[in-house]
Design an enzyme around this catalytic site. Structure first.
Site, PDB file in Angstrom:
ATOM      1  N   ALA A 121       2.399  22.313  40.389  1.00 55.86           N
ATOM      2  CA  ALA A 121       2.811  22.721  41.736  1.00 55.86           C
ATOM      3  C   ALA A 121       1.643  22.670  42.708  1.00 55.86           C
ATOM      4  O   ALA A 121       1.835  22.483  43.905  1.00 55.86           O
ATOM      5  CB  ALA A 121       3.402  24.133  41.699  1.00 55.86           C
ATOM      6  N   GLU A 157      -0.852  18.098  42.819  1.00 52.36           N
ATOM      7  CA  GLU A 157      -0.346  16.899  43.478  1.00 52.36           C
ATOM      8  C   GLU A 157      -0.021  17.168  44.951  1.00 52.36           C
ATOM      9  O   GLU A 157      -0.285  16.346  45.828  1.00 52.36           O
ATOM     10  CB  GLU A 157       0.910  16.405  42.747  1.00 52.36           C
ATOM     11  CG  GLU A 157       1.259  14.998  43.147  1.00 52.36           C
ATOM     12  CD  GLU A 157       2.573  14.519  42.564  1.00 52.36           C
ATOM     13  OE1 GLU A 157       3.254  15.316  41.907  1.00 52.36           O
ATOM     14  OE2 GLU A 157       2.898  13.352  42.799  1.00 52.36           O
ATOM     15  N   SER A 170      -1.356  19.513  47.080  1.00 54.79           N
ATOM     16  CA  SER A 170      -2.553  19.626  47.924  1.00 54.79           C
ATOM     17  C   SER A 170      -3.250  18.279  48.054  1.00 54.79           C
ATOM     18  O   SER A 170      -3.728  17.921  49.139  1.00 54.79           O
ATOM     19  CB  SER A 170      -3.541  20.632  47.327  1.00 54.79           C
ATOM     20  OG  SER A 170      -2.969  21.909  47.318  1.00 54.79           O
ATOM     21  N   CYS A 217       6.354  29.220  48.258  1.00 51.05           N
ATOM     22  CA  CYS A 217       5.136  28.854  47.523  1.00 51.05           C
ATOM     23  C   CYS A 217       4.154  30.015  47.344  1.00 51.05           C
ATOM     24  O   CYS A 217       3.684  30.599  48.315  1.00 51.05           O
ATOM     25  CB  CYS A 217       4.442  27.700  48.245  1.00 51.05           C
ATOM     26  SG  CYS A 217       2.986  27.131  47.363  1.00 51.05           S
ATOM     27  N   GLU A 256      -7.652  25.128  51.329  1.00 52.14           N
ATOM     28  CA  GLU A 256      -8.198  23.830  50.900  1.00 52.14           C
ATOM     29  C   GLU A 256      -8.136  22.818  52.040  1.00 52.14           C
ATOM     30  O   GLU A 256      -9.058  22.051  52.267  1.00 52.14           O
ATOM     31  CB  GLU A 256      -7.396  23.274  49.714  1.00 52.14           C
ATOM     32  CG  GLU A 256      -7.681  23.923  48.390  1.00 52.14           C
ATOM     33  CD  GLU A 256      -6.813  23.318  47.286  1.00 52.14           C
ATOM     34  OE1 GLU A 256      -7.163  22.262  46.751  1.00 52.14           O
ATOM     35  OE2 GLU A 256      -5.766  23.913  46.958  1.00 52.14           O
TER      36      GLU A 256
HETATM   37  C1  HEM Z   1       0.315  21.615  50.371  1.00 51.26           C
HETATM   38  C2  HEM Z   1       0.432  22.139  49.196  1.00 51.26           C
HETATM   39  C3  HEM Z   1       1.707  22.743  48.636  1.00 51.26           C
HETATM   40  C4  HEM Z   1       3.019  22.515  48.977  1.00 51.26           C
HETATM   41  C5  HEM Z   1       3.583  21.587  50.040  1.00 51.26           C
HETATM   42  C6  HEM Z   1       3.820  23.373  48.112  1.00 51.26           C
HETATM   43  C7  HEM Z   1       5.217  23.469  48.169  1.00 51.26           C
HETATM   44  C8  HEM Z   1       5.975  24.371  47.442  1.00 51.26           C
HETATM   45  C9  HEM Z   1       7.398  24.568  47.600  1.00 51.26           C
HETATM   46  C10 HEM Z   1       8.305  23.792  48.540  1.00 51.26           C
HETATM   47  C11 HEM Z   1       7.774  25.539  46.737  1.00 51.26           C
HETATM   48  C12 HEM Z   1       9.173  26.139  46.588  1.00 51.26           C
HETATM   49  C13 HEM Z   1      10.001  25.413  45.564  1.00 51.26           C
HETATM   50  C14 HEM Z   1      11.435  25.892  45.522  1.00 51.26           C
HETATM   51  O1  HEM Z   1      11.833  26.788  46.266  1.00 51.26           O
HETATM   52  O2  HEM Z   1      12.204  25.326  44.736  1.00 51.26           O
HETATM   53  C15 HEM Z   1       6.594  25.947  46.008  1.00 51.26           C
HETATM   54  C16 HEM Z   1       6.577  26.890  45.005  1.00 51.26           C
HETATM   55  C17 HEM Z   1       5.473  27.131  44.221  1.00 51.26           C
HETATM   56  N1  HEM Z   1       4.187  26.694  44.444  1.00 51.26           N
HETATM   57 FE1  HEM Z   1       3.567  25.487  45.922  1.00 51.26          FE
HETATM   58  N2  HEM Z   1       2.992  24.055  47.262  1.00 51.26           N
HETATM   59  C18 HEM Z   1       1.697  23.715  47.555  1.00 51.26           C
HETATM   60  C19 HEM Z   1       0.549  24.195  46.943  1.00 51.26           C
HETATM   61  C20 HEM Z   1       0.537  25.055  45.872  1.00 51.26           C
HETATM   62  C21 HEM Z   1      -0.656  25.545  45.209  1.00 51.26           C
HETATM   63  C22 HEM Z   1      -2.095  25.209  45.623  1.00 51.26           C
HETATM   64  C23 HEM Z   1      -0.225  26.315  44.151  1.00 51.26           C
HETATM   65  C24 HEM Z   1      -1.003  27.076  43.114  1.00 51.26           C
HETATM   66  C25 HEM Z   1      -2.234  27.239  43.040  1.00 51.26           C
HETATM   67  C26 HEM Z   1       1.227  26.323  44.177  1.00 51.26           C
HETATM   68  C27 HEM Z   1       2.026  26.993  43.280  1.00 51.26           C
HETATM   69  C28 HEM Z   1       3.388  27.169  43.423  1.00 51.26           C
HETATM   70  C29 HEM Z   1       4.196  27.951  42.498  1.00 51.26           C
HETATM   71  C30 HEM Z   1       3.712  28.638  41.234  1.00 51.26           C
HETATM   72  C31 HEM Z   1       5.514  27.926  43.001  1.00 51.26           C
HETATM   73  C32 HEM Z   1       6.744  28.608  42.389  1.00 51.26           C
HETATM   74  C33 HEM Z   1       7.005  29.901  43.129  1.00 51.26           C
HETATM   75  C34 HEM Z   1       8.269  30.605  42.694  1.00 51.26           C
HETATM   76  O3  HEM Z   1       9.172  29.987  42.121  1.00 51.26           O
HETATM   77  O4  HEM Z   1       8.359  31.823  42.940  1.00 51.26           O
HETATM   78  N3  HEM Z   1       1.655  25.553  45.239  1.00 51.26           N
HETATM   79  N4  HEM Z   1       5.491  25.222  46.473  1.00 51.26           N
END
Ligand code: HEM
Length: 392
Positions: free
Chosen positions: A230, A233, A235, A341, A350
């Site tokens: 998550a 890719e 970031s 997220c 970042e």
């Molecule tokens: C530009 C960077 C990022 C984007 C565009 C992004 C986007 C997203 C989105 C759209 C979701 C929601 C998915 C859903 O509702 O089905 C999500 C969830 C999540 N993201 Fe990110 N993300 C980013 C960076 C990161 C980073 C840096 C981390 C961890 C270090 C991370 C960890 C997670 C995790 C663990 C979830 C699951 C949260 C949950 O289900 O409660 N993401 N992200």
């Protein structure tokens, strides 16, 4: 209404498929035909997107999901999320994991990582400068920075870094056999890492989870894997395509350069405008529910288009314009609701530090090829550039 298939054809690098605009204007909740023939829904309006993502009538459970593009899922492979993979769970399972992790991703905790991230960025820029122009910004900067940040966060020891980066890199590739091999490799690696942290406590996220929670090794492995896929890719692609967008909008780049305080707004706007989770987020109705006048029946799958919602003129005036001075908050690039997220503060940090340092180091940074020749990741879940040749 006749069901549509998911629009995927873009005519410009940064704008969503034109068809999404027409759908949003005519019917922000429209029937959608999935690759296996299922008739579900496509949500293109901003308000409807937030409704679906925050209403408990919609489930995120893996075994109920269908993707709007790509080959139909093999019914024998449809299984609930493995323990720890909370992205694809509903409450109360989701709540338990999210609580254990949430407090470890606060903006305050992320600021504590700031100097470490800055050191990684400086190191990558030093290397890029030393190797000289032209350089592929993706290879030298956009990929290694978040990959190294993730190693630091998870507590991957320095001596394992190259091995870890090569398997995590392969995971993001296009070769299915290599990806499967990488999937097994990274899970084996993470399982071993968790066991090492059980034997000897370390001061990093996985080490803390080992010492301070009752999560077992299988759950911790899945959590490590989820954070990695998550957070790496996504970031990496934002750094790559974000740089491309700024280099091709010189007025916007000049505005951030003239006033560095604009950088947080610029990052928010790049997230809105580029909407890299290009095929959106899917949910499944677990009861009959009405959204903007359409009745969605229990069992029907709904895809929320992030690119379409982020360009809704009802929410953002002149939405197709990249404008680093606007307030772009409220976009759905990080999702919305309980799954929003968890790593967003880290991702924004970042980007803020990355773009600032990149344009400070190379004040004359420019594309080394015509913009039309930059190859886009057209068919990937996460949109971006394959490579970005630059000079300075
Ligand atoms: C530009 C960077 C990022 C984007 C565009 C992004 C986007 C997203 C989105 C759209 C979701 C929601 C998915 C859903 O509702 O089905 C999500 C969830 C999540 N993201 Fe990110 N993300 C980013 C960076 C990161 C980073 C840096 C981390 C961890 C270090 C991370 C960890 C997670 C995790 C663990 C979830 C699951 C949260 C949950 O289900 O409660 N993401 N992200």
């Amino acid at each position: 209404m006749e069901p549509v298939t998911m629009p995927t054809e873009r005519t410009t690098p940064f704008d969503p498929p034109e068809e999404l605009r027409r759908l949003r204007e005519q019917n922000p909740v429209t029937p959608l035909r999935y690759p296996d023939g299922h008739i579900g829904w496509l949500v293109t309006g901003h308000a409807a997107a937030r409704t679906v993502l925050s209403d408990p009538a919609f489930s995120a459970r893996l075994e109920l999901k269908r993707l709007p593009v790509g080959p139909p899922a093999d019914p024998d492979q449809v299984q609930p999320a493995p323990p720890g993979y909370f992205l694809a769970m509903d409450p109360p399972d989701h709540t338990r994991y999210r609580r254990l992790l949430g407090g470890r991703f606060t903006p305050r905790r992320m600021r504590a990582l700031e100097s470490g991230i800055e050191a990684i960025i400086t190191d990558q820029l030093d290397e890029m400068e030393k190797l000289g122009a032209p350089a592929d910004l993706v290879e030298r900067f956009a990929l290694p920075v978040p990959s190294r940040v993730m190693c630091e966060l998870l507590g991957v020891p320095y001596e394992d870094r190259a091995h870890f980066q090569s398997i995590s890199g392969a995971l993001m590739g296009f070769d299915v056999a290599k990806m499967q091999e990488a999937y097994v490799g990274i899970n084996e690696y993470l399982y071993g890492l968790v066991q090492r942290k059980r034997a000897e406590t370390t001061d990093d996220l996985l080490g803390e989870l080992v010492a301070q929670t009752d999560l077992d090794d299988v759950e911790l492995t899945s959590i490590g894997f989820l954070l990695l896929i998550a957070g790496f890719e996504t970031s990496a692609n934002m750094l790559g395509i974000g740089t491309f967008a700024l280099l091709t909008a010189p007025d916007q780049l000049a505005a951030v350069r003239a006033d560095p305080d604009l950088m947080p707004d610029a990052v928010e706007e790049l997230l809105r405008y580029l909407a890299i989770p290009q095929y959106g987020l899917t949910r499944t109705a677990v009861k009959d529910v009405e959204v903007e006048g359409q009745t969605i029946r229990e069992g029907e799958v709904v895809t929320v288009s992030i690119p379409a919602a982020n360009r809704d003129p009802k929410r953002y005036p002149d939405p197709d314009r990249l404008d680093v001075t606007r307030s772009a908050t409220g976009h759905v690039t990080f999702g919305h609701g309980i799954h929003q997220c968890i790593g967003q503060a880290l991702a924004m940090l970042e980007m803020r530090l990355g773009f600032t340092a990149l344009f400070d180091r190379f004040p004359n940074l420019r594309l080394a090829v015509p913009a039309e020749e930059v190859e886009m990741r057209a068919a990937s879940q996460i949109y971006g550039v394959h490579s970005l040749p630059v000079e300075w």
